[in-house]
Design a protein around this motif. Sequence first.
Motif, PDB file in Angstrom:
ATOM      1  N   ASN A  12      -1.073  12.982  -4.261  1.00 35.61           N
ATOM      2  CA  ASN A  12       0.046  12.291  -3.605  1.00 35.61           C
ATOM      3  C   ASN A  12      -0.427  11.460  -2.419  1.00 35.61           C
ATOM      4  OD1 ASN A  12       2.982  13.209  -4.645  1.00 35.61           O
ATOM      5  ND2 ASN A  12       1.516  14.868  -4.960  1.00 35.61           N
ATOM      6  N   ALA A  13      -1.410  11.979  -1.670  1.00 37.24           N
ATOM      7  CA  ALA A  13      -1.975  11.183  -0.578  1.00 37.24           C
ATOM      8  C   ALA A  13      -2.640   9.924  -1.134  1.00 37.24           C
ATOM      9  CB  ALA A  13      -2.989  12.026   0.198  1.00 37.24           C
ATOM     10  N   ALA A  14      -3.368  10.086  -2.248  1.00 35.72           N
ATOM     11  CA  ALA A  14      -4.046   8.932  -2.859  1.00 35.72           C
ATOM     12  C   ALA A  14      -3.037   7.917  -3.384  1.00 35.72           C
ATOM     13  CB  ALA A  14      -4.963   9.403  -3.979  1.00 35.72           C
ATOM     14  N   ASP A  15      -1.928   8.391  -3.935  1.00 33.79           N
ATOM     15  CA  ASP A  15      -0.883   7.474  -4.420  1.00 33.79           C
ATOM     16  C   ASP A  15      -0.320   6.642  -3.269  1.00 33.79           C
ATOM     17  OD1 ASP A  15      -1.163   8.279  -7.012  1.00 33.79           O
ATOM     18  OD2 ASP A  15       0.547   9.658  -6.998  1.00 33.79           O
ATOM     19  N   PHE A  16      -0.131   7.275  -2.115  1.00 36.08           N
ATOM     20  CA  PHE A  16       0.379   6.547  -0.957  1.00 36.08           C
ATOM     21  C   PHE A  16      -0.615   5.475  -0.520  1.00 36.08           C
ATOM     22  CE2 PHE A  16       0.817   5.812   3.587  1.00 36.08           C
ATOM     23  CZ  PHE A  16       2.171   5.546   3.699  1.00 36.08           C
ATOM     24  N   VAL A  17      -1.889   5.840  -0.469  1.00 35.63           N
ATOM     25  CA  VAL A  17      -2.920   4.864  -0.085  1.00 35.63           C
ATOM     26  C   VAL A  17      -2.948   3.711  -1.075  1.00 35.63           C
ATOM     27  CG1 VAL A  17      -5.393   4.501   0.229  1.00 35.63           C
ATOM     28  CG2 VAL A  17      -4.319   6.568   1.121  1.00 35.63           C
ATOM     29  N   ALA A  18      -2.909   4.028  -2.365  1.00 36.28           N
ATOM     30  CA  ALA A  18      -2.962   2.987  -3.388  1.00 36.28           C
ATOM     31  C   ALA A  18      -1.782   2.033  -3.280  1.00 36.28           C
ATOM     32  CB  ALA A  18      -2.999   3.627  -4.780  1.00 36.28           C
ATOM     33  N   GLN A  19      -0.639   2.569  -2.921  1.00 34.00           N
ATOM     34  CA  GLN A  19       0.575   1.758  -2.882  1.00 34.00           C
ATOM     35  C   GLN A  19       0.690   0.916  -1.621  1.00 34.00           C
ATOM     36  OE1 GLN A  19       4.302   4.017  -3.324  1.00 34.00           O
ATOM     37  NE2 GLN A  19       4.801   2.576  -4.934  1.00 34.00           N
ATOM     38  N   PHE A  20       0.275   1.476  -0.462  1.00 34.06           N
ATOM     39  CA  PHE A  20       0.577   0.821   0.800  1.00 34.06           C
ATOM     40  C   PHE A  20      -0.629   0.367   1.621  1.00 34.06           C
ATOM     41  CE2 PHE A  20       4.433   3.413   0.055  1.00 34.06           C
ATOM     42  CZ  PHE A  20       5.361   2.381   0.043  1.00 34.06           C
ATOM     43  N   PHE A  21      -1.852   0.652   1.146  1.00 34.28           N
ATOM     44  CA  PHE A  21      -2.998   0.215   1.938  1.00 34.28           C
ATOM     45  C   PHE A  21      -3.039  -1.292   2.172  1.00 34.28           C
ATOM     46  CE2 PHE A  21      -7.570  -0.952   2.372  1.00 34.28           C
ATOM     47  CZ  PHE A  21      -7.719  -0.481   3.665  1.00 34.28           C
ATOM     48  N   PRO A  22      -2.665  -2.131   1.176  1.00 32.51           N
ATOM     49  CA  PRO A  22      -2.666  -3.575   1.463  1.00 32.51           C
ATOM     50  C   PRO A  22      -1.796  -3.946   2.661  1.00 32.51           C
ATOM     51  CG  PRO A  22      -2.494  -3.215  -0.886  1.00 32.51           C
ATOM     52  CD  PRO A  22      -2.354  -1.864  -0.239  1.00 32.51           C
ATOM     53  N   LEU A  23      -0.676  -3.261   2.842  1.00 32.41           N
ATOM     54  CA  LEU A  23       0.196  -3.579   3.974  1.00 32.41           C
ATOM     55  C   LEU A  23      -0.425  -3.124   5.289  1.00 32.41           C
ATOM     56  CD1 LEU A  23       3.751  -2.747   2.575  1.00 32.41           C
ATOM     57  CD2 LEU A  23       2.420  -4.846   2.425  1.00 32.41           C
ATOM     58  N   PHE A  24      -1.027  -1.936   5.311  1.00 28.72           N
ATOM     59  CA  PHE A  24      -1.712  -1.475   6.515  1.00 28.72           C
ATOM     60  C   PHE A  24      -2.855  -2.410   6.864  1.00 28.72           C
ATOM     61  CE2 PHE A  24       0.670   2.311   5.777  1.00 28.72           C
ATOM     62  CZ  PHE A  24       0.633   3.073   6.924  1.00 28.72           C
ATOM     63  N   LEU A  25      -3.659  -2.768   5.856  1.00 31.52           N
ATOM     64  CA  LEU A  25      -4.816  -3.622   6.082  1.00 31.52           C
ATOM     65  C   LEU A  25      -4.406  -4.999   6.600  1.00 31.52           C
ATOM     66  CD1 LEU A  25      -7.844  -4.328   5.783  1.00 31.52           C
ATOM     67  CD2 LEU A  25      -7.347  -4.939   3.402  1.00 31.52           C
ATOM     68  N   LEU A  26      -3.494  -5.656   5.906  1.00 30.40           N
ATOM     69  CA  LEU A  26      -3.094  -7.005   6.298  1.00 30.40           C
ATOM     70  C   LEU A  26      -2.336  -7.013   7.609  1.00 30.40           C
ATOM     71  CD1 LEU A  26      -1.961  -8.320   2.791  1.00 30.40           C
ATOM     72  CD2 LEU A  26      -4.066  -8.899   4.018  1.00 30.40           C
ATOM     73  N   GLY A  27      -1.505  -5.981   7.845  1.00 28.09           N
ATOM     74  CA  GLY A  27      -0.767  -5.906   9.107  1.00 28.09           C
ATOM     75  C   GLY A  27      -1.689  -5.748  10.297  1.00 28.09           C
ATOM     76  N   ALA A  28      -2.676  -4.850  10.183  1.00 28.46           N
ATOM     77  CA  ALA A  28      -3.619  -4.645  11.282  1.00 28.46           C
ATOM     78  C   ALA A  28      -4.491  -5.885  11.491  1.00 28.46           C
ATOM     79  CB  ALA A  28      -4.494  -3.424  10.999  1.00 28.46           C
TER      80      ALA A  28
END
Length: 487
Positions: free
Chosen positions: A53-69
């Motif tokens: 479940n942690a990996a699913d969250f990363v897979a789904q939302f990492f682009p937003l964290f990366l681009l936002g930061a």
Amino acid sequence: MGLIGILVGLAVLIFLAFRGSSILILAPIAGLIAAAFSGEPLLASWTQTFMRNAADFVAQFFPLFLLGALFGKLMEDSGSVTSIADYMTKKLGAERAILAVVLAGAIVTYGGVSLFVAFFVLAPMGIALFRSAGVPRRLMPAAIALGTSTFTMSAMPGTPSIQNAIPMPFFGTTPFAAPGLGIIASLIMLAFGMWWLKRRESSARAAGEGFGAITEPAEESAEEAAENPIVRERATTAGPFDPAEIHRSEAAAKNPPILLAALPIVVVIVVNLLMSFAILPRMDTSFLAKPEWGGVGLSAVGGVWSVIVALTAAIIAVIAINFRSVPELRATMTAGANASVLPILSVASLVGFGAIVAALPAFADVRDWVLGIGGGPLVSLAVATNILAALTGSASGGLTIALDALGPTYMKIAAEIGMDPALMHRVAVIGSGTLDSLPHNGAVVTLLSVCGVTHKEGYLDIVMAAVVGALVALAAVIVLGTLAGSF
């Protein structure tokens, strides 16, 4: 015993996180404690439930964290955030110091600049403005919180905040879900917060209270906050930017003109709008139904895609505008990318903990209690997101845990009663941004530290500006949504 295990796991998580321990360690330990009380297999709970479940969250939302930061760091080092804040303070003047800080924070965060980038840029500038206007320093954190952590995070339609993105895959919505209700909620939060802060300012002036003693320069307060490991641990569960990366690169020597500084923010808003309502609906996305693309529909990914493209376009714009002025562009981009890693892993760990709890047999009692709360599904959804955000000290973590566990159930209820999922989206997001601002919240700890203000001095005003106002707006949205539906 299972329910006791859930409570013990939560207690361990909250107590040790408040003392500055890493959530990366605490979340699996707390989850395994809860699993042990229920007699569940521990290794399987960790590797098959927590990690998946942690990996699913990363897979789904990492682009937003990366681009936002990355966007936030580029806007900081280019001087664009400073230029916008300077413009607002000059236009409004010292006599409107509080309003200037609030609006400057609102503009940059609604445009996609990370919360913590806004903190570290606005605090030194705002303190200088408050000092010249004779406004008590203790009101500074509440003014910044009102502008950066309330309506632009949870209510304004189209905001690219991670909180506004999280419900989209669950409810099949866009960043502009329930725009009319979002605007009403935003106005309530802004009006209530400004009423409180102006009332406090007037009381302070009547009592002869000024800015207060200057114990250390604002820049030193910000520097200490960025390097404080406890601040860092708490901050990375509360927002998608690691404060430790704030000073990893050099800023431009000269700020861009206001029009060029604001252009990337305009790009975020316009591209987000076009992607949500003009481009994606016209695209042939039938290929998504194939197994190799996840077997989903556009509603499951469209909202996230809109924000990804909007932030990417804004990053290209800020680089093109400031290519020659940013002294260390590669270092700036590296710092921005690095700043996204710890926050998403921290929130993903909270999601993994929530997944273990949701898989326990005892959680059925918790789910039944939540769904049985009087007032209808909107009230119970608001209560669930409020409680989980408060317990985890993270709006994004609490919101994801709530929707992972209860999202399908609420979608089923919505289908049965004919409720627009966009209404649930807006209620869930606003609900996550209320009680998350408790004393242990990472954003609160960071903001007070950056401003050089203690909890005793400034927390009451944060509560009124960022919590009470948001609760009033949430109640209004629930009442209006119940009576008139989503609009």
